[in-house]
Design a protein around this motif. Sequence first.
Motif, PDB file in Angstrom:
ATOM      1  N   GLY A  69     -54.412  24.703 -12.887  1.00  0.00           N
ATOM      2  CA  GLY A  69     -55.446  25.692 -13.175  1.00  0.00           C
ATOM      3  C   GLY A  69     -55.644  25.998 -14.650  1.00  0.00           C
ATOM      4  O   GLY A  69     -56.509  26.810 -15.014  1.00  0.00           O
ATOM      5  N   HIS A  70     -54.878  25.335 -15.518  1.00  0.00           N
ATOM      6  CA  HIS A  70     -54.881  25.723 -16.936  1.00  0.00           C
ATOM      7  C   HIS A  70     -56.248  25.566 -17.604  1.00  0.00           C
ATOM      8  O   HIS A  70     -56.730  26.469 -18.278  1.00  0.00           O
ATOM      9  CB  HIS A  70     -53.823  24.915 -17.705  1.00  0.00           C
ATOM     10  N   VAL A  71     -56.867  24.405 -17.390  1.00  0.00           N
ATOM     11  CA  VAL A  71     -58.154  24.129 -18.054  1.00  0.00           C
ATOM     12  C   VAL A  71     -59.220  25.127 -17.596  1.00  0.00           C
ATOM     13  O   VAL A  71     -59.951  25.694 -18.418  1.00  0.00           O
ATOM     14  CB  VAL A  71     -58.601  22.675 -17.791  1.00  0.00           C
ATOM     15  N   ALA A  72     -59.279  25.359 -16.287  1.00  0.00           N
ATOM     16  CA  ALA A  72     -60.272  26.301 -15.748  1.00  0.00           C
ATOM     17  C   ALA A  72     -60.034  27.711 -16.300  1.00  0.00           C
ATOM     18  O   ALA A  72     -60.994  28.427 -16.627  1.00  0.00           O
ATOM     19  CB  ALA A  72     -60.201  26.317 -14.220  1.00  0.00           C
ATOM     20  N   LEU A  73     -58.779  28.093 -16.442  1.00  0.00           N
ATOM     21  CA  LEU A  73     -58.458  29.413 -16.973  1.00  0.00           C
ATOM     22  C   LEU A  73     -58.874  29.505 -18.437  1.00  0.00           C
ATOM     23  O   LEU A  73     -59.555  30.458 -18.849  1.00  0.00           O
ATOM     24  CB  LEU A  73     -56.949  29.700 -16.827  1.00  0.00           C
ATOM     25  N   ARG A  74     -58.485  28.496 -19.227  1.00  0.00           N
ATOM     26  CA  ARG A  74     -58.814  28.489 -20.665  1.00  0.00           C
ATOM     27  C   ARG A  74     -60.335  28.520 -20.876  1.00  0.00           C
ATOM     28  O   ARG A  74     -60.857  29.316 -21.657  1.00  0.00           O
ATOM     29  CB  ARG A  74     -58.204  27.229 -21.304  1.00  0.00           C
ATOM     30  N   ASP A  75     -61.039  27.655 -20.129  1.00  0.00           N
ATOM     31  CA  ASP A  75     -62.495  27.580 -20.301  1.00  0.00           C
ATOM     32  C   ASP A  75     -63.181  28.857 -19.816  1.00  0.00           C
ATOM     33  O   ASP A  75     -64.145  29.324 -20.417  1.00  0.00           O
ATOM     34  CB  ASP A  75     -63.058  26.362 -19.549  1.00  0.00           C
ATOM     35  N   GLY A  76     -62.667  29.428 -18.739  1.00  0.00           N
ATOM     36  CA  GLY A  76     -63.234  30.668 -18.212  1.00  0.00           C
ATOM     37  C   GLY A  76     -63.072  31.818 -19.187  1.00  0.00           C
ATOM     38  O   GLY A  76     -63.982  32.656 -19.346  1.00  0.00           O
ATOM     39  N   LEU A  77     -61.918  31.881 -19.847  1.00  0.00           N
ATOM     40  CA  LEU A  77     -61.679  32.941 -20.841  1.00  0.00           C
ATOM     41  C   LEU A  77     -62.621  32.776 -22.026  1.00  0.00           C
ATOM     42  O   LEU A  77     -63.180  33.737 -22.541  1.00  0.00           O
ATOM     43  CB  LEU A  77     -60.212  32.914 -21.301  1.00  0.00           C
ATOM     44  N   ARG A  78     -62.800  31.516 -22.444  1.00  0.00           N
ATOM     45  CA  ARG A  78     -63.724  31.241 -23.574  1.00  0.00           C
ATOM     46  C   ARG A  78     -65.152  31.629 -23.206  1.00  0.00           C
ATOM     47  O   ARG A  78     -65.855  32.270 -23.982  1.00  0.00           O
ATOM     48  CB  ARG A  78     -63.686  29.750 -23.923  1.00  0.00           C
ATOM     49  N   ALA A  79     -65.550  31.218 -22.001  1.00  0.00           N
ATOM     50  CA  ALA A  79     -66.920  31.493 -21.551  1.00  0.00           C
ATOM     51  C   ALA A  79     -67.179  32.996 -21.495  1.00  0.00           C
ATOM     52  O   ALA A  79     -68.305  33.454 -21.743  1.00  0.00           O
ATOM     53  CB  ALA A  79     -67.159  30.867 -20.178  1.00  0.00           C
ATOM     54  N   ALA A  80     -66.116  33.770 -21.194  1.00  0.00           N
ATOM     55  CA  ALA A  80     -66.268  35.230 -21.113  1.00  0.00           C
ATOM     56  C   ALA A  80     -66.164  35.875 -22.503  1.00  0.00           C
ATOM     57  O   ALA A  80     -66.303  37.095 -22.638  1.00  0.00           O
ATOM     58  CB  ALA A  80     -65.201  35.809 -20.196  1.00  0.00           C
ATOM     59  N   GLY A  81     -65.928  35.045 -23.526  1.00  0.00           N
ATOM     60  CA  GLY A  81     -65.811  35.556 -24.897  1.00  0.00           C
ATOM     61  C   GLY A  81     -64.570  36.406 -25.108  1.00  0.00           C
ATOM     62  O   GLY A  81     -64.564  37.306 -25.958  1.00  0.00           O
ATOM     63  N   LEU A  82     -63.523  36.120 -24.342  1.00  0.00           N
ATOM     64  CA  LEU A  82     -62.289  36.915 -24.458  1.00  0.00           C
ATOM     65  C   LEU A  82     -61.294  36.248 -25.410  1.00  0.00           C
ATOM     66  O   LEU A  82     -61.157  35.031 -25.403  1.00  0.00           O
ATOM     67  CB  LEU A  82     -61.629  37.066 -23.078  1.00  0.00           C
ATOM     68  N   PRO A  83     -60.577  37.062 -26.204  1.00  0.00           N
ATOM     69  CA  PRO A  83     -59.555  36.481 -27.080  1.00  0.00           C
ATOM     70  C   PRO A  83     -58.242  36.189 -26.343  1.00  0.00           C
ATOM     71  O   PRO A  83     -57.284  35.705 -26.931  1.00  0.00           O
ATOM     72  CB  PRO A  83     -59.346  37.582 -28.130  1.00  0.00           C
ATOM     73  N   THR A  84     -58.196  36.499 -25.022  1.00  0.00           N
ATOM     74  CA  THR A  84     -56.981  36.290 -24.217  1.00  0.00           C
ATOM     75  C   THR A  84     -56.532  34.832 -24.283  1.00  0.00           C
ATOM     76  O   THR A  84     -57.328  33.915 -24.108  1.00  0.00           O
ATOM     77  CB  THR A  84     -57.262  36.665 -22.741  1.00  0.00           C
ATOM     78  N   GLU A  85     -55.240  34.628 -24.526  1.00  0.00           N
ATOM     79  CA  GLU A  85     -54.682  33.286 -24.613  1.00  0.00           C
ATOM     80  C   GLU A  85     -54.319  32.797 -23.211  1.00  0.00           C
ATOM     81  O   GLU A  85     -53.697  33.534 -22.443  1.00  0.00           O
ATOM     82  CB  GLU A  85     -53.413  33.347 -25.466  1.00  0.00           C
ATOM     83  N   ALA A  86     -54.661  31.548 -22.892  1.00  0.00           N
ATOM     84  CA  ALA A  86     -54.366  30.978 -21.579  1.00  0.00           C
ATOM     85  C   ALA A  86     -53.048  30.209 -21.606  1.00  0.00           C
ATOM     86  O   ALA A  86     -52.773  29.467 -22.548  1.00  0.00           O
ATOM     87  CB  ALA A  86     -55.496  30.049 -21.144  1.00  0.00           C
ATOM     88  N   HIS A  87     -52.222  30.410 -20.576  1.00  0.00           N
ATOM     89  CA  HIS A  87     -50.963  29.674 -20.434  1.00  0.00           C
ATOM     90  C   HIS A  87     -50.852  29.179 -19.002  1.00  0.00           C
ATOM     91  O   HIS A  87     -51.473  29.736 -18.104  1.00  0.00           O
ATOM     92  CB  HIS A  87     -49.751  30.583 -20.707  1.00  0.00           C
ATOM     93  N   ALA A  88     -50.028  28.147 -18.800  1.00  0.00           N
ATOM     94  CA  ALA A  88     -49.790  27.656 -17.437  1.00  0.00           C
ATOM     95  C   ALA A  88     -48.320  27.309 -17.259  1.00  0.00           C
ATOM     96  O   ALA A  88     -47.635  26.951 -18.212  1.00  0.00           O
ATOM     97  CB  ALA A  88     -50.653  26.435 -17.164  1.00  0.00           C
TER      98      ALA A  88
END
Length: 397
Positions: A69-88
């Motif tokens: 799920g890492h890529v979907a999480l990272r891309d989803g956070l970017r698309a939402a304009g969030l500075p949240t860092e994605a980890h898996a």
Amino acid sequence: MSAAGHSSIRRIAVLGATGSIGASALDVIARHPDRFRASVLAAGSKVEALLELCRKHRPDHAVIADPAGHVALRDGLRAAGLPTEAHAGMEALDALVAGDACDSVVAAIVGAAGLPSTLASARAGKRLLLANKESLVLAGELLMRAATSAGAEIVPIDSEHNAVFQCLRSCRAQGDVRRVVLTASGGPFRGRRRAELGEVTPAQAVAHPKWSMGPKISVDSATLMNKGLEVIEAHHLFGLPDEQLGVLVHPQSLVHALVEFSDGSTLAQLGLPDMRTALAVGLGWPERIESGVAGLDLLAHGKLEFEAPDLDAFPCLRLARQSLVAGGTAPAVLNAANEVAVSAFLQGAIGFLAIPALVEDTLAALPATPADSLEALLAADAQARAFASQRIAQFAP
């Protein structure tokens, strides 16, 4: 660690953020933006649900346990304009809870999967709001030792243990306690004889009369295994032997536990069945903070009833106590066999009464050995799962 004053905002990691306890924790945290912030949110595999929570709570870090799920999480956070860092992955989660990304950890990952991050939090000396049963059932000695040596404060979030935690604050020493009594709702089949339980269905077992819970814990409540696991947890949390731990069935679920002291006093903690009360205790202690839960109107409820548990109809409570007394790897074997049995029951592969039978068989086949390392416990867990899985066919309805 003491609860922080209003000057500094406590950063909370919520592990199991997409589950019911995670939702309750985030509800309480959001009520106190001047005191708390959800800085780390972790989930198993539900990327969309985790993204939804990130949009709402804007954490610094989001972790999906399933690496797929890492890529979907990272891309989803970017698309939402969030500075949240994605980890898996679980290693990333362990590193975050052990590091300076959070001050307190809500450990609500279900099952043995929650054990490594719970241990990592304890070893790092965090305040640990513990809702993951398996950490204590599987590795209670290890966890309590780690917490003591690192100065971690464990506040149990199970309503019963949280009630004991609150009542014990009125005495100075362990020696002042005569006994602790945990209450059980009795589940959906309270009052039924053993002979009447052979035909019950998964849908009936999951329909809990008082609490809204996931399917696994609902079945555990119906078999009383949940209460057995809680007795084992209480032994570790409060350092009391089996004979000082009682269980009473209390169908109203308003009295969560009672503590009897050496002077003859008994203190009980009462409240509506809502996890947010226990979470507010864990977040705010030693202060009391608003949880969103209403007070208790005893007149509206009318009466409080108590009765002894029926160990003939519900032998899981007896099996859990036996494994507590046996010690070592026995509770890990009990827990693993039960997980396999409950899963088989929910899938229709075995009947309700086969759950305790399968657990009893597994305990008999795998006698307790010393539980001096996490490796030994995980090996016992794996061995019990393998044995129980092989036995399922013999219990087919």
